[in-house]
Design an enzyme around this catalytic site. Structure first.
Site, PDB file in Angstrom:
ATOM      1  N   HIS A 278      -9.223  -3.917  -1.584  1.00 30.70           N
ATOM      2  CA  HIS A 278      -8.177  -3.138  -0.909  1.00 30.70           C
ATOM      3  C   HIS A 278      -8.508  -1.643  -0.958  1.00 30.70           C
ATOM      4  CE1 HIS A 278      -3.817  -2.153   0.057  1.00 30.70           C
ATOM      5  NE2 HIS A 278      -4.301  -0.993  -0.357  1.00 30.70           N
ATOM      6  N   GLU A 279      -8.834  -1.142  -2.153  1.00 34.04           N
ATOM      7  CA  GLU A 279      -9.072   0.303  -2.294  1.00 34.04           C
ATOM      8  C   GLU A 279     -10.311   0.739  -1.520  1.00 34.04           C
ATOM      9  OE1 GLU A 279      -6.742   2.039  -3.233  1.00 34.04           O
ATOM     10  OE2 GLU A 279      -5.596   0.412  -4.148  1.00 34.04           O
TER      11      GLU A 279
ATOM     12  N   HIS B 174     -10.060   1.406   2.142  1.00 31.31           N
ATOM     13  CA  HIS B 174      -9.583   2.737   2.522  1.00 31.31           C
ATOM     14  C   HIS B 174     -10.746   3.684   2.840  1.00 31.31           C
ATOM     15  CE1 HIS B 174      -5.238   2.528   2.007  1.00 31.31           C
ATOM     16  NE2 HIS B 174      -5.371   1.942   0.838  1.00 31.31           N
TER      17      HIS B 174
ATOM     18  N   CYS C   6       0.852  -1.186   0.000  1.00 34.85           N
ATOM     19  CA  CYS C   6       0.000   0.000   0.000  1.00 34.85           C
ATOM     20  C   CYS C   6       0.889   1.238   0.000  1.00 34.85           C
ATOM     21  CB  CYS C   6      -0.900  -0.011   1.235  1.00 34.85           C
ATOM     22  SG  CYS C   6      -2.014   1.394   1.346  1.00 34.85           S
TER      23      CYS C   6
END
Ligand code: NI
Length: 182
Positions: free
Chosen positions: A147-148, A151, A105
């Site tokens: 994953h994104e 965030h 990341c």
């Protein structure tokens, strides 16, 4: 072209829930996405989320648009993920199959860890013009989206690691492979 500073783990904003976008196709939204794109490309990232450049809005971008025929040097073996702007996303796992895979990341520079993710994923949302996006994906594409979008909920990948034996410094884990930060 504006490459913005990427916030690193420890920054409180990275732990916040991002706000939904309420107005599409605005100069402000286009400028945000341009900055995210410039920052992601400068770092050869697989994706980036708005909170990583200090903007707590539900906007992520990922995938590859202009690689001039080459694959991402960071992920040479990864299947191609189309360049996508995804706003106000909703993710729904399809089935319960989980796959382990290495992740890094931009907000956690120098490190990599094995993260379990749903293998198959249905996601919906909007692009920067307010056009709906509705996709069924799997594998690396599904991993990048999970994953994104994490965030946007204040979750960084180390929080998802279940085996901390598989978390470490990239140059120690993969010596001589010149893998950059994600
Ligand atoms: Ni990240």
């Amino acid at each position: 072209m504006t490459v913005r500073a990427v916030l690193r783990m420890g920054e409180p904003l990275l732990l916040e829930k991002a706000r939904p976008v309420t107005a599409f196709d605005t100069p402000e939204l286009h400028a945000l996405i341009q900055d995210m794109q410039d920052t992601m490309n400068a770092m050869d990232g697989a994706g980036i989320a708005a909170p990583q450049i200090g903007v707590s809005l539900q906007v992520v971008i990922f995938g590859q648009k202009e690689l001039h025929g080459r694959s991402n040097p960071r992920y040479p073996d990864a299947e191609q993920v189309p360049y996508t702007v995804l706003i106000n996303p909703t993710l729904t796992p399809v089935g319960d199959e989980i796959e382990d895979g290495w992740e890094g990341c931009l907000s956690v520079p120098g490190l990599r860890g094995v993260v379990p993710r749903y293998l198959r994923l249905h996601y919906i949302g909007f692009d920067q013009f307010g056009e709906p996006i509705d996709r069924l994906v799997s594998g690396f594409h599904a991993r990048v989206v999970q994953h994104e979008c994490d965030h946007l909920n204040g979750i960084l990948y180390p929080m998802r690691i279940t085996d901390l034996n598989k978390f470490g410094y990239t140059d120690v884990l993969f010596p001589g492979q010149d893998i950059q930060d994600d």
